[in-house]
Design a protein around this motif. Structure first.
Motif, PDB file in Angstrom:
ATOM      1  N   ARG A 431      -4.026 -47.658 -80.107  1.00 26.51           N
ATOM      2  CA  ARG A 431      -4.241 -46.429 -79.345  1.00 26.51           C
ATOM      3  C   ARG A 431      -4.028 -45.184 -80.209  1.00 26.51           C
ATOM      4  O   ARG A 431      -4.685 -44.174 -80.043  1.00 26.51           O
ATOM      5  N   SER A 432      -3.056 -45.258 -81.135  1.00 27.73           N
ATOM      6  CA  SER A 432      -2.674 -44.095 -81.932  1.00 27.73           C
ATOM      7  C   SER A 432      -2.652 -44.471 -83.403  1.00 27.73           C
ATOM      8  O   SER A 432      -2.141 -45.525 -83.773  1.00 27.73           O
ATOM      9  N   LEU A 433      -3.182 -43.558 -84.240  1.00 27.58           N
ATOM     10  CA  LEU A 433      -3.329 -43.870 -85.663  1.00 27.58           C
ATOM     11  C   LEU A 433      -3.038 -42.624 -86.479  1.00 27.58           C
ATOM     12  O   LEU A 433      -3.577 -41.546 -86.214  1.00 27.58           O
ATOM     13  N   ASP A 434      -2.163 -42.768 -87.492  1.00 30.44           N
ATOM     14  CA  ASP A 434      -1.844 -41.676 -88.411  1.00 30.44           C
ATOM     15  C   ASP A 434      -2.175 -42.135 -89.827  1.00 30.44           C
ATOM     16  O   ASP A 434      -1.497 -42.990 -90.399  1.00 30.44           O
ATOM     17  N   LEU A 435      -3.236 -41.567 -90.375  1.00 27.95           N
ATOM     18  CA  LEU A 435      -3.660 -41.877 -91.746  1.00 27.95           C
ATOM     19  C   LEU A 435      -3.516 -40.660 -92.643  1.00 27.95           C
ATOM     20  O   LEU A 435      -4.117 -40.611 -93.722  1.00 27.95           O
ATOM     21  N   ARG A 453      -7.046 -43.111 -79.021  1.00 21.78           N
ATOM     22  CA  ARG A 453      -6.834 -41.906 -78.222  1.00 21.78           C
ATOM     23  C   ARG A 453      -6.139 -40.802 -79.006  1.00 21.78           C
ATOM     24  O   ARG A 453      -6.160 -39.645 -78.594  1.00 21.78           O
ATOM     25  N   TYR A 454      -5.483 -41.165 -80.127  1.00 20.29           N
ATOM     26  CA  TYR A 454      -4.777 -40.164 -80.938  1.00 20.29           C
ATOM     27  C   TYR A 454      -5.054 -40.467 -82.398  1.00 20.29           C
ATOM     28  O   TYR A 454      -4.935 -41.619 -82.841  1.00 20.29           O
ATOM     29  N   LEU A 455      -5.388 -39.427 -83.165  1.00 22.27           N
ATOM     30  CA  LEU A 455      -5.684 -39.600 -84.583  1.00 22.27           C
ATOM     31  C   LEU A 455      -5.079 -38.447 -85.360  1.00 22.27           C
ATOM     32  O   LEU A 455      -5.296 -37.274 -85.040  1.00 22.27           O
ATOM     33  N   ALA A 456      -4.297 -38.764 -86.398  1.00 20.90           N
ATOM     34  CA  ALA A 456      -3.702 -37.770 -87.284  1.00 20.90           C
ATOM     35  C   ALA A 456      -4.292 -37.928 -88.679  1.00 20.90           C
ATOM     36  O   ALA A 456      -4.237 -39.016 -89.269  1.00 20.90           O
ATOM     37  N   THR A 463     -12.202 -32.864 -92.606  1.00 20.43           N
ATOM     38  CA  THR A 463     -13.425 -32.241 -93.105  1.00 20.43           C
ATOM     39  C   THR A 463     -14.455 -33.302 -93.497  1.00 20.43           C
ATOM     40  O   THR A 463     -15.653 -33.186 -93.181  1.00 20.43           O
ATOM     41  N   ALA A 464     -13.994 -34.362 -94.163  1.00 17.95           N
ATOM     42  CA  ALA A 464     -14.908 -35.436 -94.564  1.00 17.95           C
ATOM     43  C   ALA A 464     -15.470 -36.166 -93.355  1.00 17.95           C
ATOM     44  O   ALA A 464     -16.660 -36.514 -93.318  1.00 17.95           O
ATOM     45  N   LEU A 465     -14.645 -36.378 -92.359  1.00 13.63           N
ATOM     46  CA  LEU A 465     -15.093 -37.092 -91.168  1.00 13.63           C
ATOM     47  C   LEU A 465     -16.113 -36.269 -90.394  1.00 13.63           C
ATOM     48  O   LEU A 465     -17.117 -36.795 -89.892  1.00 13.63           O
ATOM     49  N   ILE A 466     -15.877 -34.961 -90.309  1.00 18.36           N
ATOM     50  CA  ILE A 466     -16.819 -34.071 -89.620  1.00 18.36           C
ATOM     51  C   ILE A 466     -18.146 -34.033 -90.370  1.00 18.36           C
ATOM     52  O   ILE A 466     -19.228 -34.113 -89.774  1.00 18.36           O
ATOM     53  N   ALA A 467     -18.071 -33.941 -91.697  1.00 18.01           N
ATOM     54  CA  ALA A 467     -19.296 -33.883 -92.509  1.00 18.01           C
ATOM     55  C   ALA A 467     -20.116 -35.158 -92.363  1.00 18.01           C
ATOM     56  O   ALA A 467     -21.356 -35.117 -92.395  1.00 18.01           O
ATOM     57  N   ALA A 468     -19.432 -36.284 -92.187  1.00 13.84           N
ATOM     58  CA  ALA A 468     -20.136 -37.555 -92.043  1.00 13.84           C
ATOM     59  C   ALA A 468     -20.670 -37.761 -90.625  1.00 13.84           C
ATOM     60  O   ALA A 468     -21.422 -38.715 -90.390  1.00 13.84           O
ATOM     61  N   GLY A 469     -20.303 -36.902 -89.689  1.00  7.07           N
ATOM     62  CA  GLY A 469     -20.753 -37.054 -88.307  1.00  7.07           C
ATOM     63  C   GLY A 469     -20.191 -38.296 -87.643  1.00  7.07           C
ATOM     64  O   GLY A 469     -20.846 -38.897 -86.789  1.00  7.07           O
ATOM     65  N   ARG A 470     -18.938 -38.680 -88.016  1.00 12.22           N
ATOM     66  CA  ARG A 470     -18.362 -39.930 -87.516  1.00 12.22           C
ATOM     67  C   ARG A 470     -17.028 -39.693 -86.798  1.00 12.22           C
ATOM     68  O   ARG A 470     -16.089 -40.471 -86.927  1.00 12.22           O
ATOM     69  N   LEU A 471     -16.966 -38.642 -86.004  1.00  8.48           N
ATOM     70  CA  LEU A 471     -15.743 -38.381 -85.249  1.00  8.48           C
ATOM     71  C   LEU A 471     -15.605 -39.373 -84.093  1.00  8.48           C
ATOM     72  O   LEU A 471     -16.574 -39.657 -83.397  1.00  8.48           O
ATOM     73  N   PRO A 472     -14.406 -39.923 -83.869  1.00 10.55           N
ATOM     74  CA  PRO A 472     -14.193 -40.759 -82.675  1.00 10.55           C
ATOM     75  C   PRO A 472     -14.462 -39.932 -81.413  1.00 10.55           C
ATOM     76  O   PRO A 472     -14.096 -38.755 -81.341  1.00 10.55           O
ATOM     77  N   VAL A 473     -15.052 -40.560 -80.421  1.00  8.04           N
ATOM     78  CA  VAL A 473     -15.504 -39.790 -79.251  1.00  8.04           C
ATOM     79  C   VAL A 473     -14.549 -39.858 -78.061  1.00  8.04           C
ATOM     80  O   VAL A 473     -14.747 -39.141 -77.083  1.00  8.04           O
TER      81      VAL A 473
END
Length: 518
Positions: A431-435, A453-456, A463-473
């Motif tokens: 459910r929660s992930l901190d990388l 449900r939670y990502l750190a 920035t890299a995740l946004i640029a790749a268009g791969r944000l968790p929904v």
């Protein structure tokens, strides 16, 4: 005094400049404000010649309260998050947004973003269907009344006065209470309320106050019967531990089947359990409240037995306890202190790599945090019911041993070398992930985790995740780690689909205020 936004910001900046230490380069104040109060968290003075030193920052309480009032009137925000950046020249920048942003408590704790305020993680014992197959009961109403009277006699002998007991409740009141609870009251507690409606604040029950029925119902509705949730910043890796004896009480921080009936006025209550776990008894007594957010404490098999404890009488129906009251350990080595009853371990500053084989002695372990130490082999964790894991990995380690782990819900990973995140796809409870401290090989994989449900992440990772268009929904919350400005948190909110166009930004100088007032 109700200041304008500009006046409040300039007064805050003037205080910062006036109290600044020698050699400072800038000061960052981060905080929150609402009707209920104001506070600062994170930020501080930056003095390049003295890195890591602490300098006390001003606490502009009145100005923060004025800002809260102004934005409540102008924007309809009941609470605000804010950041003020000040420089030795007297220049300052103020950024304000509604309180879906929360600053961390330290200079490197970043921002927590609440995207879905209505989502709250479920607790293991909150689901229906986990009650005993046979509703065993241990109460004896006649014996309970006799024990109550004996305790009151002892109290009178000690105090030299008979307690003034209130009138009893009626059968009609008890029936109404049971309808409100949706459950029948235990026969012994019913019998006690037919003797008196509490003890009239005489604190006669072995130093505890017996709560009147209406007050007990109110506490159940507003407090004891409601799971505790402190928000994502504190609760992203929340674990509710098992009681001792195991599996007697639901693993909840609050449940509507718990009715408080006695207290020491310290925020904690003795409660009858009307929805026990499979090995518990209907009507058993547990302790819940302020000090039991991580799980209730088993006390007695019934109210009758609880009264007997005050008289020094054994509980004939008490299940076998583990004999280990150290539910959580803080240690610097995995040694003989590891016993079957341990459910949480914080291992601090141990020599790395840490071998985890000794954890086989803790079959009920639910939380493991390795702090300032690393491990190479996660294999010993595969068979443990761990729900919250925070680890640093050596360069030889990987996540493969966690593949398919059925319980792991919260995971924080630190690694200086890239690791393969593919095993995360196989974790059904994650459910929660901190990388944020992890060199991950493929962050785009996170979009394939439907239960997340939670990502750190760090600012660079986001920035890299946004640029790749791969944000968790399906995120309900996110954390922007490190020490980014509030504007970076607003940019992340916007990328996650939140309209931030109403954010308030102001720049100015202290000199402008001095000129205006001079």
């Amino acid at each position: 005094m109700d200041l304008t936004v500009k006046e409040a910001a300039r007064r805050i900046a003037a205080e910062v400049v006036a109290q600044a230490p020698e050699g400072w380069a800038k000061c960052v104040l981060r905080g929150h404000a609402s009707r209920s109060g104001v506070g600062l968290s994170g930020g501080g003075y930056v003095v390049p010649s003295r890195p890591g030193s602490f300098f006390r920052v001003p606490f502009p309480q009145q100005c923060l309260a004025s800002l809260a009032s102004r934005f409540r009137d102008s924007h309809g925000w009941e609470a605000i998050a804010l950041e003020v950046i000040c420089r030795p020249s007297g220049a300052f920048e103020l950024v304000v947004f509604q309180d879906m942003l929360e600053p961390g408590g330290g200079t490197e704790d970043g921002w927590t973003l609440t995207l879905d305020p209505d989502f709250q993680p479920s607790e293991p014992g909150s689901a229906d269907g986990s009650e005993p197959s046979e509703m065993r009961q241990a109460e004896d109403p006649a014996e309970a009344v006799e024990r109550l009277r004996a305790i009151l006699r002892q109290h009178a002998e000690r105090s030299g006065a008979e307690p003034q007991m209130p009138a009893p409740v009626t059968e009609e009141q008890l029936a109404a209470a049971e309808r409100r609870l949706g459950r029948a009251l235990p026969a012994d507690l019913r019998a006690l309320y037919l003797e008196a409606d509490g003890d009239g604040d005489s604190v006669a029950l072995n130093g505890y106050a017996w709560v009147p029925l209406d007050a007990a119902l109110a506490q159940r509705d507003d407090y004891v019967g409601v799971p505790t949730w402190f928000g994502w910043q504190l609760g992203w890796n929340q674990v509710v531990f098992d009681a001792d004896p195991p599996n007697t009480v639901r693993r909840c921080s609050g449940h509507p089947g718990w009715l408080p009936f006695a207290t020491w006025f310290d925020g904690n209550f003795f409660a009858v359990d009307l929805a026990p776990a499979p090995d518990g008894r209907l009507g058993q007594v547990i302790e819940v409240g302020r000090d039991f957010n991580e799980g209730p404490r088993y006390v007695a098999s019934s109210v009758t037995a609880w009264l007997g404890q005050a008289l020094g009488q054994p509980d004939p129906y008490a299940p076998q306890e583990s004999g280990n009251n150290s539910r959580q350990l803080v240690v610097s080595a995995l040694d003989e202190r590891l016993t079957p009853g341990v459910q949480a371990i914080h291992l601090n500053d141990a020599p790395s790599p840490v071998g985890l084989v000794p954890l086989c002695a803790t079959p009920h372990l639910r939380r493991l945090h390795l702090n300032r130490c690393a491990t190479t082999d996660l294999s010993p964790l595969a068979a443990l019911p761990i729900e919250d894991l925070a680890i640093d990995l050596t360069s030889e380690a990987d996540l493969t041993p966690l593949t398919g782990h059925p319980h792991l819900a919260s995971l924080a990973i630190g690694s200086q070398t890239p690791i393969d995140l593919a095993p995360l796809r196989t974790l059904p409870a994650l459910r929660s992930l901190d990388l944020s401290r992890c060199a991950a090989a493929d962050l785009g994989l996170l979009a394939d985790l439907p239960g997340l449900r939670y990502l750190a992440l760090s600012e660079t990772q986001w920035t890299a995740l946004i640029a790749a268009g791969r944000l968790p929904v399906h995120l309900a919350a996110a954390r922007l780690a490190g020490a980014p400005p509030l504007t970076a948190a607003l940019d992340l909110l916007s990328a996650l689909g939140v309209d931030t166009s109403s954010a308030y930004r102001l720049s100015g100088t202290v000199a402008e205020q001095q000129a205006a007032t001079g």
